[in-house]
Motif scaffolding. Structure first.
Motif, short mmCIF file in Angstrom:
data_model
loop_
_atom_site.label_atom_id
_atom_site.label_comp_id
_atom_site.label_asym_id
_atom_site.label_seq_id
_atom_site.Cartn_x
_atom_site.Cartn_y
_atom_site.Cartn_z
N GLY A 74 20.39 -13.13 -1.13
CA GLY A 74 19.68 -13.90 -2.23
C GLY A 74 18.90 -15.24 -1.62
O GLY A 74 17.76 -15.42 -1.85
N GLN A 75 19.86 -15.92 -0.85
CA GLN A 75 19.10 -17.11 -0.12
C GLN A 75 18.25 -16.60 0.91
O GLN A 75 17.18 -17.54 0.84
N TYR A 76 18.12 -15.51 1.64
CA TYR A 76 17.07 -15.30 2.47
C TYR A 76 15.78 -14.87 1.73
O TYR A 76 14.84 -15.32 2.06
N ILE A 77 16.21 -14.04 0.84
CA ILE A 77 14.69 -13.76 0.18
C ILE A 77 13.99 -14.94 -0.47
O ILE A 77 13.15 -14.94 -0.77
N ALA A 78 15.00 -15.85 -1.22
CA ALA A 78 14.50 -17.09 -1.95
C ALA A 78 13.58 -17.90 -0.94
O ALA A 78 12.64 -18.34 -1.01
N LYS A 79 14.34 -18.09 0.38
CA LYS A 79 13.54 -18.86 1.68
C LYS A 79 12.38 -18.29 1.98
O LYS A 79 11.42 -19.14 2.22
N ARG A 80 12.11 -16.95 2.18
CA ARG A 80 10.97 -16.29 2.67
C ARG A 80 9.97 -16.43 1.47
O ARG A 80 8.84 -16.47 1.76
N SER A 81 10.50 -16.28 0.07
CA SER A 81 9.55 -16.32 -0.97
C SER A 81 8.65 -17.93 -0.91
O SER A 81 7.76 -17.97 -1.44
N LEU A 82 9.77 -19.01 -0.66
CA LEU A 82 9.17 -20.17 -0.94
C LEU A 82 8.23 -20.51 0.37
O LEU A 82 7.41 -21.35 0.04
#
Length: 116
Positions: A74-82
């Protein structure tokens, strides 16, 4: 839940939840051993993804089938999307109940800055 009932719920959710370029769909798939998350524009393609199969994620974990692993994805997908200037998404739980590993992924993505 059986696979048939999960598929039935998944079809019902997909009728209501659509991803666009401005607000893509955060689709989550959970297997017994791994968890996968994708940002999908239903008109075109998958924008980006993250899973416990990635070396950067699995190297930090003892087991890929835990809530800790889901939190990391979840943290990785959020960082990449931001980084891709995507802040608003529509959450698609993939027919599973919002509990355990699915909830851990969603909470981690919200804490990193995704809005849904």
């Amino acid at each position: 839940m059986s696979n048939q009932s999960i598929d039935k719920v998944k079809r019902r959710i997909r009728q209501k939840v659509k991803g666009t370029a401005e607000k893509p769909r955060l689709s989550v798939f959970r297997s017994n051993n791994h968890i996968y998350a994708q940002l999908i524009d239903d008109v075109l393609e998958t924008i980006l993804s993250s899973s416990t199969l990635e070396v950067s994620v699995s190297s930090k974990l003892e087991s890929t089938s835990t809530c800790e692993a889901s939190t990391l994805v979840g943290q990785y997908i959020a960082k990449r999307s931001l980084e891709a200037n995507i802040t608003n998404v529509v959450f698609d739980r993939g027919g599973r109940i919002y509990h355990g590993r699915i909830k851990a992924l969603a909470d981690a993505a919200r804490e990193e800055g995704l809005k849904f």
